[in-house]
Write a protein that holds these residues in place. Structure first.
Motif, mmCIF file in Angstrom:
data_model
loop_
_atom_site.group_PDB
_atom_site.id
_atom_site.type_symbol
_atom_site.label_atom_id
_atom_site.label_comp_id
_atom_site.label_asym_id
_atom_site.label_seq_id
_atom_site.Cartn_x
_atom_site.Cartn_y
_atom_site.Cartn_z
ATOM 1 N N LEU A 2 -7.681 -20.164 -34.335
ATOM 2 C CA LEU A 2 -8.782 -20.215 -33.549
ATOM 3 C C LEU A 2 -10.170 -20.456 -34.521
ATOM 4 O O LEU A 2 -10.189 -19.501 -35.342
ATOM 5 N N THR A 3 -10.813 -21.347 -34.330
ATOM 6 C CA THR A 3 -12.441 -21.439 -35.024
ATOM 7 C C THR A 3 -13.163 -21.639 -33.897
ATOM 8 O O THR A 3 -13.119 -22.017 -32.830
ATOM 9 N N SER A 4 -14.238 -21.198 -34.467
ATOM 10 C CA SER A 4 -15.437 -21.030 -33.195
ATOM 11 C C SER A 4 -16.810 -21.287 -34.111
ATOM 12 O O SER A 4 -17.326 -20.683 -34.949
ATOM 13 N N GLU A 21 -15.051 -23.733 -29.420
ATOM 14 C CA GLU A 21 -13.997 -22.926 -29.854
ATOM 15 C C GLU A 21 -12.815 -24.024 -29.953
ATOM 16 O O GLU A 21 -12.604 -24.858 -29.041
ATOM 17 N N ASP A 23 -8.686 -24.351 -30.542
ATOM 18 C CA ASP A 23 -7.749 -23.254 -30.790
ATOM 19 C C ASP A 23 -6.391 -24.382 -30.970
ATOM 20 O O ASP A 23 -6.348 -25.289 -30.315
ATOM 21 N N SER A 25 -2.217 -24.982 -31.392
ATOM 22 C CA SER A 25 -0.945 -23.987 -31.399
ATOM 23 C C SER A 25 0.020 -25.017 -31.649
ATOM 24 O O SER A 25 0.362 -26.085 -31.191
ATOM 25 N N SER A 92 -9.070 -25.241 -38.270
ATOM 26 C CA SER A 92 -7.908 -24.742 -37.592
ATOM 27 C C SER A 92 -6.491 -24.971 -38.283
ATOM 28 O O SER A 92 -5.776 -24.420 -38.227
#
Lengths: 509, 414
Positions: A2-4, A21, A23, A25, A92
């Motif tokens: 996760l980066t913001s 944000e 994210d 996966s 990410s």
């Protein structure tokens, strides 16, 4: 992972910091979802980002990506977020390792090739960011002109996604926008300078009075008399914009997308002349994106309505509120945007449909009822706001070919106007108005006291010239401005007599 | 008025649309009004006279209920109906009326100077010209009787003071596209008429006639207007309202719900000529409708006067032609007033002692040289535009100059 990162959403003239944000996966089907009330342009960014990342030499991750634009209940529009999202994806997926990236407010649109394209509204965005305490930003290279006068911020201009990454990783020198202190620079020997207008002494005098007191003006004259020329000269005699005025004006033009890249900041007062087929929305603003209309684009400048009777009544009616309030609220679904619209209105019209009524050289071919109907079109609230009516005579050949004689230059006229404005600034210090034209009836009682002689004059004029009560107030305001230009504290009968000559022609029934 | 006569009159006036001749013949077919009222349906000769449609309409409306409604509406609107068949009680008031308005108007227009005379330009000159004192002549032209002509109307609808019909009147007519000059002439002449106790009769159009109505009502004079349409069709005519509000009289030949048609104007103009004692055409172009009033007046044997204008002025081409061909010239109001009163003497000319400054004289000279625009005056005299505007403003209020559509002109002789 996760980066913001931070970006900004623009609503009207204000920007709201948005958290971008990202994210990712690795398990599951590859996918890409954007949440946070993103509009279509934002949702489409998926394709742009995909190609941009690929074409910048990076790898587009095969994973499930979720992008959240927070706060999630505010509508997100525009293409500002492309760059932030792309950087988030790269971070990410481990391709961008930068510790400083979260400190920047990142805006920019991406092209498929990976270039960062310009966006509208960079100036208001940066101002809002600064107001909310953010001092670092990354903006598209082509928008850098808007940032030059903002101090106290570190603004980096990037040309491509690659460059942005390398700068953030410290591998490349950033192109920091250098701060240039604001200095109003007037174009010398402007093509519309007053000195190029021959003759038309009365009209020029009327303009001087109008601008000194911020009164609105109506020119009446045959076609070709030079009404447009006079209108275009108005910005040259208006005093220089202050930094705040220039900032406000540039903000609005930036949002509308009218800022020239080379100029960046606007230095000259705007001159807008919408054609009379303009719709009410074009004039006051609105539409899908709550864009500012002509009245806002003319803020701190001139709105010129040529051939006033040609505008539809509906359009003229919508102008009433902006002129009265000085700001316009554009309501949209879920949002109300407020734009300023303080401008000087200059309007022009012919004396009759064929244009020759009152001319000694050409015969008027209109019937009496045509003339009557044409003039009757201009009634009502809009006309009440126009304090000065001036007749502009047709130009004779002698006037055109006369090489001798120099007319006053705009600089000279401007100096006189600035003196009169200084008097008004002093007078209205502490009140909520700045110019004579804005005086209410109560304020007029205080500031427009006239002596007995002038009172008598007005009374006689009232009867003899069939004035109305509205006309009376307008004449007093104009007389106050004339007195200011004359450097006189007291309004004398001479000032009133002159003001009477610029009265509205609803006397001419 | 006897009820049956009134009923018959009202219904035929409102629903008949008859000419004077038809009306006379119709009445001739019955022994009296009651006969007409009751037996119209049975008289087939009437059907032949009027035609099927008109006859049917008239018969359908010859009922008490229709009459009652009509009367109610007319009374609410203040409209009365005048007809040649019945006398109206106006004559007795004539002498009294004329005497009282005569005195009143002479008082209101004595020159009143409202501020001191130190500054020449601010002098309140009575820009309306000299004041007149007129002695009444008992044998002068009396009020015309409008029913005596071969093409008289059958009825007249009236709103206002019908006693005015008995007064002496001048028809003031002119173009709707009046110039500043024409408006000024109309002002001066109308004011003089009002001062001499003469009623002003107009067609209540734009232009010259509107000015005449404005001036006459402002000075408290008698004002009569003849409309080219019915009263309900008036909509928002400012001038017509002014006439009634100031105690004047409005007339119309048409039933109240009849709107304006193009041929009504000529018909109305003949009424102007019929009713007036003297006709004055102030300013008219070549094809102006005002000229027809002059023609009708000539036919009816009335005196017609026209005011000359500049040779090259389009607005005066008609009046100039009239003077050349047929009618008298009016160079001052006295020329017209002389027809009414035998002896008059203008009050000794108020020689205003103007004290103009050098700059003011320069500007006045420029005006004399026909430089009417301020820009022109700037170039001739070299005086600053703002100052010229200021001075002209003061002169305008003082009545020395007036503003017409092509610039400023002198209003008095200097």
């Amino acid at each position: 992972m996760l980066t913001s990162y931070k970006s900004i959403a623009l609503m009207g003239l204000d920007g709201y910091i948005t958290e971008v944000e990202v994210d990712m996966s690795l398990g599951g089907l590859p996918g890409y979802d954007t949440v946070g009330l993103a509009d279509t342009a934002v949702k489409e960014s998926k394709e742009r980002i995909h190609s941009a990342i690929k074409n910048s030499g990076y790898r587009y991750p095969s994973a499930r990506v979720v992008v959240n634009l927070a706060p999630a209940d505010v509508k997100k529009e525009g293409t500002y977020f492309d760059l932030a999202i792309a950087l988030g994806i790269l971070a990410s997926s481990g391709q961008l390792k930068s510790a400083i990236a979260p400190e920047y407010v990142i805006i920019g649109e991406l092209s498929l090739v990976g270039k960062v394209r310009r966006v509208n509204g960079v100036l208001p965005i940066l101002i809002s960011a600064k107001q909310q305490g953010y001092t670092k930003a990354i903006i598209p290279f082509d928008n850098r002109g808007e940032a030059v006068h903002i101090e106290g911020m570190e603004v980096i201009a990037v040309e491509s996604l690659r460059e942005a990454c390398e700068v953030l990783e410290g591998k490349r020198q950033p192109q920091i926008v250098e701060h240039i202190p604001w200095k109003p620079k007037r174009v010398e020997d402007d093509a519309h300078d007053m000195k190029y207008i021959k003759g038309q002494y009365v009209a020029k005098r009327a303009l001087e009075i109008a601008i000194a007191g911020e009164h609105n003006v109506l020119f009446i004259g045959p076609p070709g008399a030079g009404k447009s020329m006079l209108a275009k000269a108005v910005p040259t005699v208006m005093p220089d914009m202050t930094f705040e005025e220039a900032l406000e004006t540039t903000k609005i033009h930036s949002i509308a997308g009218f800022l020239d890249e080379r100029l960046g900041f606007l230095r000259e007062r705007p001159f807008r002349s919408p054609h009379h087929t303009a719709t009410p929305i074009a004039l006051v603003g609105g539409g899908r994106n709550a864009k500012p209309g002509e009245v806002s684009l003319a803020n701190n400048g001139v709105l010129f309505l040529d051939e006033l009777p040609e505008y539809s009544r509906h359009v003229l009616e919508t102008l009433r509120q902006p002129i009265e309030d000085g700001y316009i609220t554009v309501s949209r679904h879920l949002m109300i945007v407020k734009y300023p619209c303080k401008f000087t209105l200059v309007a022009s019209m012919n004396p009759c449909p064929c244009g020759n009524y009152g001319s000694k050289k050409h015969e008027c071919t209109c019937s009496a009822s045509q003339i009557h109907r044409y003039r009757a079109k201009l009634s009502g609230p809009l006309m009440d706001r126009i304090d000065i009516h001036v007749e502009v005579d047709g130009v004779s050949f002698e006037d055109l070919s006369d090489k001798s004689g120099q007319s006053e230059s705009s600089a000279v006229v401007r100096a006189r106007i600035e003196k009169a404005r200084a008097v008004q600034a002093e007078r209205f210090k502490g009140t909520d108005i700045s110019y004579n034209a804005q005086m209410s009836n109560a304020q007029m009682k205080d500031y427009c006291k006239i002596d007995e002689r002038s009172n008598l004059l007005l009374k006689t004029a009232f009867d003899r010239l069939n004035l109305s009560a509205r006309g009376y107030n307008r004449i007093l305001k104009v007389a106050r401005t004339i007195a200011d230009l004359d450097g006189s504290e007291q309004i004398t009968s001479g000032h009133v007599a002159e003001a009477l000559q610029y009265r509205s022609y609803d006397k001419n029934k | 008025m006897d009820t049956y006569e009134k009923k018959a009159l009202y219904i035929t006036a409102l629903y008949g649309g008859l000419t004077a001749k038809q009306s006379k013949e119709l009445y001739g077919m019955f022994s009296n009004a009651e006969d007409l009222w009751r037996n119209l349906r049975k008289r087939h000769a009437a059907c032949e006279l009027l035609g099927d449609k008109k006859y049917k309409v008239l018969c359908d409306n010859m009922t008490d209920s229709v009459y009652a409604d009509s009367v109610k509406r007319l009374e609410r609107e203040g409209i009365t109906i005048l007809s040649p068949h019945f006398n109206f009680e106006a004559k007795a008031f004539e002498a009294e009326r004329n005497a009282s308005t005569f005195d009143k108007t002479n008082e209101t227009n004595r020159s009143t100077s409202t501020f001191d005379k130190t500054n020449g330009a601010e002098r309140n000159a009575n820009g309306l010209g000299n004041t007149y004192e007129a002695e009444r002549n008992e044998e002068a032209i009396g009020g015309s009787v409008v029913w005596d002509y071969y093409d008289s109307p059958s009825v007249l609808f009236a709103r206002g003071d019908t006693r005015l019909l008995e007064t002496k009147m001048v028809a003031v007519c002119g173009t709707r596209k009046a110039t500043g000059y024409g408006k000024r002439v109309a002002e001066v002449f109308t004011a003089a008429f009002v001062q001499s106790g003469i009623s002003v009769l107009t067609g209540v159009s734009l232009g010259i006639e509107a000015v005449a109505v404005d001036v006459a009502t402002k000075l408290g004079g008698n004002c009569i207007g003849i409309l080219p349409c019915g009263f309900y069709a008036l909509s928002d005519d400012r001038c017509a309202r002014r006439i009634v509000d100031n105690g004047g009289l409005l007339l119309s030949e048409y039933a109240p719900d009849v709107g304006v048609m193009s041929y009504h104007y000529l018909e109305r103009n003949r009424l102007l000529a019929m009713l007036a004692d003297v006709v004055l055409i102030v300013e008219a172009g070549n094809k102006s409708g005002a000229l027809s009033v002059a023609e009708f007046a000539a036919e009816y044997g009335k005196n017609v006067y026209a005011v000359p204008g500049e040779l090259f002025s389009v607005a005066s081409k008609g009046t100039n032609k009239l003077i050349k061909e047929m009618c008298g010239v009016a160079l001052e109001p006295a020329d017209v007033i002389r027809d009414f009163v035998d002896v008059y003497k203008p009050v000794e000319e108020v020689k205003n002692d103007y004290n103009f400054s050098e700059e003011e004289y320069k500007i006045i000279d420029a005006l004399k040289a026909d430089t009417t625009t301020v820009n022109g005056i700037v170039e001739t005299t070299g005086i600053d535009a703002a100052k010229i505007v200021r001075i002209l403003g003061l002169l305008e209020i003082g009545g020395i100059v007036f503003k017409s559509e092509d610039g400023y002109r002198l209003a008095v002789e200097l």
